[in-house]
Design a protein around this motif. Sequence first.
Motif, PDB file in Angstrom:
ATOM      1  N   GLY A   7      11.432 -81.367 -22.808  1.00 33.46           N
ATOM      2  CA  GLY A   7      10.877 -80.759 -21.616  1.00 33.46           C
ATOM      3  C   GLY A   7      11.696 -79.623 -21.070  1.00 33.46           C
ATOM      4  N   ASP A   8      12.860 -79.338 -21.656  1.00 30.54           N
ATOM      5  CA  ASP A   8      13.704 -78.231 -21.214  1.00 30.54           C
ATOM      6  C   ASP A   8      13.579 -77.089 -22.217  1.00 30.54           C
ATOM      7  N   PRO A   9      13.045 -75.949 -21.805  1.00 31.50           N
ATOM      8  CA  PRO A   9      12.887 -74.849 -22.779  1.00 31.50           C
ATOM      9  C   PRO A   9      14.203 -74.385 -23.377  1.00 31.50           C
ATOM     10  N   ALA A  10      15.351 -74.637 -22.700  1.00 34.02           N
ATOM     11  CA  ALA A  10      16.646 -74.206 -23.224  1.00 34.02           C
ATOM     12  C   ALA A  10      17.244 -75.192 -24.215  1.00 34.02           C
ATOM     13  N   SER A  11      16.525 -76.237 -24.555  1.00 36.01           N
ATOM     14  CA  SER A  11      17.054 -77.232 -25.488  1.00 36.01           C
ATOM     15  C   SER A  11      17.236 -76.614 -26.868  1.00 36.01           C
ATOM     16  N   PRO A  12      18.400 -76.775 -27.489  1.00 38.47           N
ATOM     17  CA  PRO A  12      18.612 -76.192 -28.818  1.00 38.47           C
ATOM     18  C   PRO A  12      17.918 -76.960 -29.931  1.00 38.47           C
ATOM     19  N   TYR A  13      17.468 -78.177 -29.640  1.00 38.06           N
ATOM     20  CA  TYR A  13      16.844 -78.994 -30.687  1.00 38.06           C
ATOM     21  C   TYR A  13      15.510 -79.522 -30.186  1.00 38.06           C
ATOM     22  N   ASP A  14      14.642 -79.758 -31.132  1.00 37.36           N
ATOM     23  CA  ASP A  14      13.339 -80.368 -30.900  1.00 37.36           C
ATOM     24  C   ASP A  14      13.361 -81.755 -31.541  1.00 37.36           C
ATOM     25  N   LEU A  15      12.479 -82.609 -31.111  1.00 32.58           N
ATOM     26  CA  LEU A  15      12.380 -83.958 -31.674  1.00 32.58           C
ATOM     27  C   LEU A  15      11.198 -84.024 -32.622  1.00 32.58           C
ATOM     28  N   ASP A  16      11.474 -84.471 -33.825  1.00 27.61           N
ATOM     29  CA  ASP A  16      10.413 -84.643 -34.820  1.00 27.61           C
ATOM     30  C   ASP A  16       9.579 -85.858 -34.424  1.00 27.61           C
ATOM     31  N   LEU A  17       8.317 -85.601 -34.126  1.00 22.13           N
ATOM     32  CA  LEU A  17       7.444 -86.675 -33.658  1.00 22.13           C
ATOM     33  C   LEU A  17       7.240 -87.745 -34.723  1.00 22.13           C
ATOM     34  N   PRO A  28       2.162 -78.842 -20.300  1.00 26.07           N
ATOM     35  CA  PRO A  28       2.878 -77.561 -20.385  1.00 26.07           C
ATOM     36  C   PRO A  28       4.381 -77.709 -20.548  1.00 26.07           C
ATOM     37  N   ALA A  29       4.967 -78.784 -19.962  1.00 23.73           N
ATOM     38  CA  ALA A  29       6.415 -78.967 -20.088  1.00 23.73           C
ATOM     39  C   ALA A  29       6.840 -79.207 -21.524  1.00 23.73           C
ATOM     40  N   PHE A  30       5.930 -79.750 -22.350  1.00 26.04           N
ATOM     41  CA  PHE A  30       6.257 -80.048 -23.745  1.00 26.04           C
ATOM     42  C   PHE A  30       5.553 -79.097 -24.704  1.00 26.04           C
ATOM     43  N   ALA A  31       5.194 -77.913 -24.220  1.00 22.36           N
ATOM     44  CA  ALA A  31       4.406 -77.003 -25.057  1.00 22.36           C
ATOM     45  C   ALA A  31       5.173 -76.549 -26.291  1.00 22.36           C
ATOM     46  N   ASP A  32       6.494 -76.426 -26.173  1.00 15.39           N
ATOM     47  CA  ASP A  32       7.294 -75.927 -27.300  1.00 15.39           C
ATOM     48  C   ASP A  32       7.983 -77.047 -28.077  1.00 15.39           C
ATOM     49  N   PHE A  33       7.545 -78.284 -27.881  1.00 13.75           N
ATOM     50  CA  PHE A  33       8.197 -79.422 -28.528  1.00 13.75           C
ATOM     51  C   PHE A  33       7.242 -80.116 -29.494  1.00 13.75           C
ATOM     52  N   PHE A  34       7.833 -81.018 -30.283  1.00 13.35           N
ATOM     53  CA  PHE A  34       7.097 -81.861 -31.234  1.00 13.35           C
ATOM     54  C   PHE A  34       6.380 -81.023 -32.287  1.00 13.35           C
ATOM     55  N   GLY A  35       7.064 -79.953 -32.746  1.00 11.26           N
ATOM     56  CA  GLY A  35       6.534 -79.149 -33.824  1.00 11.26           C
ATOM     57  C   GLY A  35       5.529 -78.113 -33.406  1.00 11.26           C
ATOM     58  N   ALA A  36       5.291 -77.937 -32.106  1.00 13.48           N
ATOM     59  CA  ALA A  36       4.292 -76.965 -31.649  1.00 13.48           C
ATOM     60  C   ALA A  36       4.930 -75.671 -31.172  1.00 13.48           C
ATOM     61  N   GLY A  37       6.263 -75.520 -31.299  1.00 17.97           N
ATOM     62  CA  GLY A  37       6.932 -74.329 -30.810  1.00 17.97           C
ATOM     63  C   GLY A  37       6.844 -73.183 -31.792  1.00 17.97           C
ATOM     64  N   THR A  38       7.590 -72.128 -31.442  1.00 14.35           N
ATOM     65  CA  THR A  38       7.575 -70.905 -32.251  1.00 14.35           C
ATOM     66  C   THR A  38       8.595 -70.934 -33.364  1.00 14.35           C
TER      67      THR A  38
END
Length: 786
Positions: free
Chosen positions: A441-451, A561-571
Amino acid sequence: METDGTYESHDTRGASIPRPTPPPPPRPPAPAAPPPRSAVADWLDAPRPPAATGIWRFRHVAPPQEARRLPPVTLAGLVIPLAVGLVLWSIWRRGGIPYLWMPLTALTPEDWWYAPTTTPRDWHGQAAHVVYSGVVFAVIVYTVGKLGSWGQVARYLLEPHRPAVRAGLTAGAALLTFMFVWPEAFPLVSWDPVPVVRPVLYLIALLAGDRAVFTSPTVTYTSYTVITIALLWPFARLGGWLDLLKPRLRARRGETAAPAPGTPAPPSAYPALRDLGQGRAADVLAAELLAGRMNEVDCARIQRHWERSRDDAGRLAGFVDTVLRKGATAWAHPSGDRDLPRRLATHDLLLGQVRIGRAVTAERTPAAYRGAGIALGPAALGTSLLVVGPAGPGPAGGLVGAAAEALALQALTGSCAVVAVGGPTAPYGPDAAYDVVVRLGDPASPYDLDLYGGLTEPDEAAALLAEGLAGDVDSLDPRRAATVLAQLLGPYRAVHGAFPPVPVLRELLEAGPGPLTALLDRLPGAAASLRRELEARIRQAGTAADPGPLLADRLALLDRPAFADFFGAGTGAVRPFSLGSVAHHPLRVRVQLPEQGHEEASRLLARLVLAQFLAATRAPGSRGHFAGLVLDDATGALTGGTVRALQRLRAREAGVVLGLRTLGDVPEPLHGPLLAAVGCRAALSGVTTWDGRGFAEAWGTEWVETEEVAHHTVFANQPMTRAMHALRKRITGKAVTTDAVTLRRVERERWSASELAHAVPPGHAVVSLTTADGAHMPPLLVDLRA
């Protein structure tokens, strides 16, 4: 413990010497001062004696054993034989014991006596009388001492005193004995001597056949010396005189105490390496240690690699080569960190223990634990830990934070991988203490979580996702949810080469037959099994029994919207992280869950991360390190499937630490299975009686002795006694009673629900530990602030 820095010695020789003055007379050179020892060397050499399960072993000192109480029968047995012996000796001296002279006449010549009596004819008979009286006296003294247990009583009285005091007391007892043996040597004493010296001298005369031996100074003084040594020997042995004199004699001769044979060298000298002929590597490590360039993490890491290499010649050669090239930095953690930025708990990395408190000295605390430090170790965490209570900044406060910090430190030694899951306020320390930080939920997170946990098999990925989405839904079976998800994940991966992101998966779950038919048309013809799965899903879509819409509603918690760039949906700016990595590398992972406005999503993600961790520990192949997960708040994260999986972690070198504010945050049917699945339990101060009931049942009962006192009124039959009782009752206001004491052995709960709810002081907890090999620590009241 501060382990970095240098140690400098002061220059005591002086920087300048006045040249005009003559040089001082030659003096022997002063011995060189030993190099300063580092604090880490002292830590490494500190004793760690074996102790009971759960005890903090660093410099542990076992509590002194309770003083043995001398039973009353021993005191009576000491006095009665002494009185009987004095009476017998008095009667013997008056000639009142008949037939006792018969052995004397049978063992001596007849011409020594006037027949048929024992009246002596000459000095031979008189000497035989004296010797025989001495023998009778010795028999009486030996019998009285044996029956009265004089040695046991003496050792009991001398045991609490220091060696010097014991020597002084036994010397006084020896002096008192000499007053009875040689009273003529003491001017203020006027009694007759006991038959010790004269019987010995007369026995020598009878053996020599001549009384002239008394005139020989050599015989007389030799006899005196032998008698004195024989009398002093029991007192010297009882008082430990020789042990007290040996160091003083060596010091007077200028000798130093030789080390005891077999005394091991300190660990800071690395004697095990030297024993295998690897002195160079041992010298390198000892120099690094004494110079302060090695900290506790380095010592524990190198010790771990040494234990894995010493039994294999090839590995041993590699170990020595790495030590010679890199010294203290050998096998450093891939992150380059050699310590945590901050420590809040006390650790002993050599044993992997973290101190959590001190056992309270109480009646129900076993003697071995009273006042001892209590610690968590890898063997205990391998059976998983459940902490219930409202204390601390989170639900479990210090215990959960100490466990996470201990696992993070052990990860730097290469022996552990840790996943710390919790909100922003979880007591896990700074983000700099971790290698991977996933701030969902933090856009500044350096890592994403693989769902999908890095899985490529659709059925396995669907099972994990179903556990996270529908594990807490009573109306939906997770197996049915997994079937629906597998019907979609497999075909989608076959068409697009990857599993769908959250928005796409939600659309597929809500889609009717039309969109699903479009996906079916894109499937290759060779994927017959996938076509059958998707066709079954098309037939079920839109029906009343379709679980797809419910799963889509649950998945909508992550399609925000808070998780828009997470779980493999980011850029692609952030890197996806899979929990399967902890099964292969000693990583330190921090998963920060969102809290504000996303409580339900946080619970879903915690459930998903727990399921992915349990799946990662089931991965085939041997793992060279321990894997641990710490969940600060397990509310909503535990399901029937995860609780069953917890029971299988012990055999897989893995464990979890779960914190709960109350057992009510877990479905009631899981209370018993959860308490049975974990080996370590902690009930913090402030738990309710409902929570305490579950812990009381898990800890069971024990047999104790109870004392019941009953007061019975005394009814007198005699008139005078009744009058006395009436007068006593008028004066005291109480009837005359007698007490009847009954001792019974009953079965009692170790800790009752009421005691857990009301008798645990603030800052305390009732903790029980169990290791992977079955050793256990009973539930103890622990002061978490000590």
